[in-house]
Design an enzyme around this catalytic site. Structure first.
Site, PDB file in Angstrom:
ATOM      1  CD  GLU A  45      -3.067  -0.760   2.226  1.00  7.63           C
ATOM      2  OE1 GLU A  45      -2.676  -0.491   3.360  1.00  7.63           O
ATOM      3  OE2 GLU A  45      -4.261  -0.859   1.927  1.00  7.63           O
ATOM      4  NE  ARG A  99      -4.067   6.076   3.705  1.00  9.64           N
ATOM      5  CZ  ARG A  99      -4.578   5.195   4.519  1.00  9.64           C
ATOM      6  NH1 ARG A  99      -4.839   5.530   5.752  1.00  9.64           N
ATOM      7  NH2 ARG A  99      -4.828   3.980   4.109  1.00  9.64           N
ATOM      8  CG  HIS A 148      -8.461   7.393   2.550  1.00  9.52           C
ATOM      9  ND1 HIS A 148      -8.484   7.333   1.184  1.00  9.52           N
ATOM     10  CD2 HIS A 148      -7.875   6.250   2.980  1.00  9.52           C
ATOM     11  CE1 HIS A 148      -7.953   6.181   0.796  1.00  9.52           C
ATOM     12  NE2 HIS A 148      -7.574   5.508   1.870  1.00  9.52           N
ATOM     13  CG  HIS A 152      -9.038   7.481   6.662  1.00 12.95           C
ATOM     14  ND1 HIS A 152     -10.097   6.622   6.519  1.00 12.95           N
ATOM     15  CD2 HIS A 152      -7.914   6.705   6.591  1.00 12.95           C
ATOM     16  CE1 HIS A 152      -9.645   5.379   6.370  1.00 12.95           C
ATOM     17  NE2 HIS A 152      -8.325   5.408   6.427  1.00 12.95           N
ATOM     18  NE  ARG A 197      -3.686   5.309   9.459  1.00  8.98           N
ATOM     19  CZ  ARG A 197      -4.506   4.460   8.841  1.00  8.98           C
ATOM     20  NH1 ARG A 197      -4.602   3.216   9.243  1.00  8.98           N
ATOM     21  NH2 ARG A 197      -5.259   4.864   7.837  1.00  8.98           N
TER      22      ARG A 197
HETATM   23  C1  LIG Z   1     -13.169   2.955   6.039  1.00  6.04           C
HETATM   24  C2  LIG Z   1     -11.918   2.681   6.845  1.00  6.04           C
HETATM   25  C3  LIG Z   1     -10.922   1.880   6.318  1.00  6.04           C
HETATM   26  C4  LIG Z   1      -9.766   1.617   7.060  1.00  6.04           C
HETATM   27  N1  LIG Z   1      -8.823   0.759   6.554  1.00  6.04           N
HETATM   28  C5  LIG Z   1      -7.775   0.407   7.331  1.00  6.04           C
HETATM   29  C6  LIG Z   1      -6.854  -0.585   6.915  1.00  6.04           C
HETATM   30  O1  LIG Z   1      -6.989  -1.162   5.849  1.00  6.04           O
HETATM   31  N2  LIG Z   1      -5.821  -0.891   7.737  1.00  6.04           N
HETATM   32  C7  LIG Z   1      -5.636  -0.284   8.942  1.00  6.04           C
HETATM   33  O2  LIG Z   1      -4.675  -0.604   9.651  1.00  6.04           O
HETATM   34  N3  LIG Z   1      -6.514   0.652   9.361  1.00  6.04           N
HETATM   35  C8  LIG Z   1      -7.572   0.997   8.598  1.00  6.04           C
HETATM   36  N4  LIG Z   1      -8.461   1.925   9.050  1.00  6.04           N
HETATM   37  C9  LIG Z   1      -8.295   2.486  10.388  1.00  6.04           C
HETATM   38  C10 LIG Z   1      -8.688   1.426  11.393  1.00  6.04           C
HETATM   39  O3  LIG Z   1      -9.817   0.731  10.918  1.00  6.04           O
HETATM   40  C11 LIG Z   1      -9.012   2.059  12.728  1.00  6.04           C
HETATM   41  O4  LIG Z   1      -7.982   2.932  13.117  1.00  6.04           O
HETATM   42  C12 LIG Z   1      -9.151   0.960  13.767  1.00  6.04           C
HETATM   43  O5  LIG Z   1     -10.137   0.029  13.360  1.00  6.04           O
HETATM   44  C13 LIG Z   1      -9.525   1.573  15.094  1.00  6.04           C
HETATM   45  O6  LIG Z   1      -9.793   0.525  15.959  1.00  6.04           O
HETATM   46  P1  LIG Z   1     -10.217   0.868  17.437  1.00  6.04           P
HETATM   47  O7  LIG Z   1     -10.497  -0.429  18.094  1.00  6.04           O
HETATM   48  O8  LIG Z   1      -9.241   1.776  18.030  1.00  6.04           O
HETATM   49  O9  LIG Z   1     -11.573   1.719  17.268  1.00  6.04           O
HETATM   50  P2  LIG Z   1     -13.004   1.321  16.592  1.00  6.04           P
HETATM   51  O10 LIG Z   1     -12.928   0.080  15.794  1.00  6.04           O
HETATM   52  O11 LIG Z   1     -13.475   2.539  15.929  1.00  6.04           O
HETATM   53  O12 LIG Z   1     -13.860   1.021  17.871  1.00  6.04           O
HETATM   54  C14 LIG Z   1     -14.186   2.055  18.767  1.00  6.04           C
HETATM   55  C15 LIG Z   1     -15.228   1.531  19.714  1.00  6.04           C
HETATM   56  O13 LIG Z   1     -15.448   2.448  20.779  1.00  6.04           O
HETATM   57  C16 LIG Z   1     -16.847   2.599  20.994  1.00  6.04           C
HETATM   58  N5  LIG Z   1     -17.096   3.896  21.621  1.00  6.04           N
HETATM   59  C17 LIG Z   1     -16.798   5.133  21.164  1.00  6.04           C
HETATM   60  N6  LIG Z   1     -17.187   6.064  22.054  1.00  6.04           N
HETATM   61  C18 LIG Z   1     -17.736   5.408  23.101  1.00  6.04           C
HETATM   62  C19 LIG Z   1     -18.344   5.804  24.317  1.00  6.04           C
HETATM   63  N7  LIG Z   1     -18.481   7.090  24.685  1.00  6.04           N
HETATM   64  N8  LIG Z   1     -18.823   4.844  25.151  1.00  6.04           N
HETATM   65  C20 LIG Z   1     -18.725   3.533  24.826  1.00  6.04           C
HETATM   66  N9  LIG Z   1     -18.160   3.090  23.679  1.00  6.04           N
HETATM   67  C21 LIG Z   1     -17.674   4.019  22.830  1.00  6.04           C
HETATM   68  C22 LIG Z   1     -17.425   2.462  19.601  1.00  6.04           C
HETATM   69  O14 LIG Z   1     -18.801   2.180  19.637  1.00  6.04           O
HETATM   70  C23 LIG Z   1     -16.577   1.297  19.068  1.00  6.04           C
HETATM   71  O15 LIG Z   1     -17.055   0.064  19.541  1.00  6.04           O
HETATM   72  C24 LIG Z   1      -9.613   2.202   8.330  1.00  6.04           C
HETATM   73  C25 LIG Z   1     -10.617   3.017   8.849  1.00  6.04           C
HETATM   74  C26 LIG Z   1     -11.769   3.244   8.127  1.00  6.04           C
HETATM   75  C27 LIG Z   1     -12.846   4.114   8.715  1.00  6.04           C
END
Ligand SMILES: Cc1cc2nc3c(=O)[nH]c(=O)nc-3n(C[C@H](O)[C@H](O)[C@H](O)COP(=O)(O)OP(=O)(O)OC[C@H]3O[C@@H](n4cnc5c(N)ncnc54)[C@H](O)[C@@H]3O)c2cc1C
Length: 545
Positions: A133, A302, A254, A362, A397
């Site tokens: 990528e 990016r 993004h 993003h 990132r």
């Molecule tokens: C479309 C898209 C494509 C992507 N592609 C890639 C990729 O190919 N490779 C890569 O490495 N990264 C990618 N990313 C980034 C990556 O997906 C995210 O950075 C990563 O999934 C974040 O994971 P996380 O567990 O930190 O948060 P999330 O998966 O966003 O989970 C956050 C959680 O916290 C909960 N939450 C939030 N606020 C509260 C609250 N006040 N009380 C209780 N719960 C709460 C939410 O409901 C959710 O369950 C992408 C992101 C997007 C949006």
């Protein structure tokens, strides 16, 4: 530190007294890759875990991830090469020790994820299929279902968590604030649960440690790839608890979200993996514009691609450019089924048509500051995943490093908690100013942030945003889930605007029109804290290495 007049922020959110309570060893907030992996890792240490999550378990960013997870799994690749690519994307602000942890521990964490049940795409000989990528100099991205990596990761972690009777999951649970002892140690949280039975309404979960894994803040902007839960709650909650947040100005846009006329909120992503396979960016005349801008052309980091697209959009006075993937033919459908489906749902057939694309908010490279063990500077409080700033990403990132960061630091956090868990402290009475903001200001906030603190920023535009936030933040309402969330958006937007204003240079994904270049004296981090009176304080910390 140079800062516009920004409004005071609440140091707590007003909420009814808890009507129910629960006690656990560790409470994890969020159920994406960071939260669920932390919970599974904590279970391996024998601790009792409660996971609370705002809506349904699968509603975070994780399930939307397309490209994959970066890890050195090819014998011709090396952790040094992965580190070099990461540091280059971070433009001088990565923490070398955090990057080292990421690239050296990453491969084992991916293997562990496979043991948790995730199934990645494989070659006919059974080896993992690896792709490349933007910004990577080797094939090191594992993916699943072609471009449905996040969905598979979320599925596998969800199933693993459901199999463990010692992980309590509370869905539809919005965390409002943290509970703290007299010495400020975090000892649980308050939350609102939309339950059918118990728990229901505002409650408290007492715990010996709290892990914030609340994901990103893309909903601060009008157009984003992030789902509706990504409202920056974890950053706002941490600020109110006295924790330091950092690097908020480095919000990655993004370059290629699907452009749909008039679309707001979450928009489909057109992953750079498509460019990795040969798709080309062209302007309205069908001319490639990335050639000559960067040695990697369409696969440049990016920020470089997003800025180039913005320049073309401004020069041609258009609201999108085009991605030409037509020459990939039928391979598109097998390798990128999610993108093809999103395009076709919008009436675009990428096998025959050009795909309209434009940048969208993003990824938050900054967040709640942690050390290498995932600790914040408030005792008992940890942060993991996108909500955290571990120092891995610096000013920008590298693609596919964020899922990996969640995996690597989840394990580190679980190890640290298991080694040093105090008895349950008692919460002290909470004080300080608090009010909630009217939820109807949300669209105006998103518009102001997009226009003045988006891909392009200047002193003038950021002053205008700060003035708008002051006005919007003054609207008052009664506490409920929508006003708590809107108050968090205002706090996060205000802190981001102040940091973007303070950093008078262009670096990584922070692009100041009035300071076109990176400046050596800005090689460091902006640290933001909320003082007990609700004033945001920003200080600058030079890089040590
Ligand atoms: C479309 C898209 C494509 C992507 N592609 C890639 C990729 O190919 N490779 C890569 O490495 N990264 C990618 N990313 C980034 C990556 O997906 C995210 O950075 C990563 O999934 C974040 O994971 P996380 O567990 O930190 O948060 P999330 O998966 O966003 O989970 C956050 C959680 O916290 C909960 N939450 C939030 N606020 C509260 C609250 N006040 N009380 C209780 N719960 C709460 C939410 O409901 C959710 O369950 C992408 C992101 C997007 C949006």
């Amino acid at each position: 530190m140079s800062a516009p007049q920004v409004p005071a922020q609440p140091t707590r959110l007003p909420a009814p007294e808890p009507g129910w309570s629960d006690t656990t060893d560790v409470v994890v907030v969020g159920s994406g890759i960071a939260g669920l992996t932390t919970a599974l890792q904590l279970r391996q240490t024998g601790l009792h875990v409660t996971v609370v999550t705002k809506v349904n378990i699968d509603d975070g960013s994780t399930r939307w991830a397309q490209g994959g997870i970066a890890a050195v799994l090819d014998p011709h690749d090396s952790p040094e090469a992965h580190a070099a690519d990461t540091v280059k994307a971070g433009v001088g602000l990565c923490d070398p020790a955090a990057v080292d942890a990421l690239v050296t521990e990453g491969p084992d964490r991916v293997r562990e994820l496979i043991r948790f049940g995730a199934e990645f795409d494989r070659n006919p000989d059974g080896s993992l299929m690896l792709t490349r990528e933007g910004g990577h100099t080797a094939n090191r991205i594992v993916h699943a279902g072609g471009d449905a990596t996040g969905a598979e990761v979320q599925r596998a972690l969800h199933a693993a968590v459901r199999r463990d009777p010692w992980i309590r999951l509370i869905e539809h649970a919005l965390v409002v604030d943290l509970l703290q002892a007299d010495d400020h140690r975090v000892c649980g949280l308050t939350l609102h649960v939309l339950g059918e039975g118990t728990p229901d309404g505002v409650g408290a979960v007492y715990a010996r440690a709290v892990v914030l894994a609340t994901g990103g803040m893309g909903q601060v902007y009008q157009v984003t790839t992030n789902p509706s839960v990504s409202t920056g709650d974890g950053v706002a909650v941490a600020l109110r608890a006295g924790a330091t947040v950092t690097d908020l100005e480095f919000l990655q846009f993004h370059p290629t979200a699907l452009f749909l006329p008039g679309g707001t909120g979450q928009q489909p992503l057109v992953s750079e993996a498509l460019r990795g396979e040969g798709a080309l960016l062209v302007d309205d005349d069908g001319k490639r514009f990335m050639v000559g801008q960067h040695e990697l052309a369409e696969l440049a980091p990016r920020d470089v691609v997003a800025k180039a697209i913005n320049r073309v959009m401004r020069a041609d006075d258009v609201d999108h450019v085009w991605l030409d993937a037509r020459h990939l033919g039928s391979a598109l459908e097998s390798r990128f089924p999610t993108i093809v489906a999103s395009c076709r749902a919008a009436g675009i057939d990428p096998v025959k048509d050009l795909i309209p694309v434009a940048p969208a908010a993003h990824y938050a490279s900054g967040g709640v500051r942690t050390d290498l063990r995932g600790r914040t500077d408030v005792a008992g409080l940890y942060a993991c995943g996108e909500v955290a700033c571990t120092g891995v990403h610096g000013a920008n990132r590298l693609a596919s490093n964020s899922l990996l960061e969640g995996l690597v630091f989840a394990r580190r956090i679980a190890t640290d908690i298991a080694a040093d868990l105090p008895p349950q402290p008692s919460p002290a009475a909470r004080g300080g100013p608090g009010a909630v903001v009217d939820a109807r200001v949300r669209a105006d906030l998103q518009k102001a942030m997009t226009n003045g603190a988006g891909v392009l920023r200047s002193e003038q535009s950021l002053r205008e945003v700060a003035a708008t936030l002051t006005r919007l933040g003054a609207s008052r309402a009664t506490p409920d889930t929508t006003t708590w969330e809107t108050s968090n958006l205002v706090t996060v937007a205000t802190a981001m605007t102040a940091a973007a204003y303070a950093r008078q240079e262009t670096r990584g994904c922070h692009w100041r029109e009035d300071f076109a270049d990176a400046a050596d004296h800005w090689r460091g981090h902006l640290l933001t804290r909320l003082d007990p009176h609700g004033t945001l304080r920003i200080t600058f910390e030079e890089m040590r290495s």
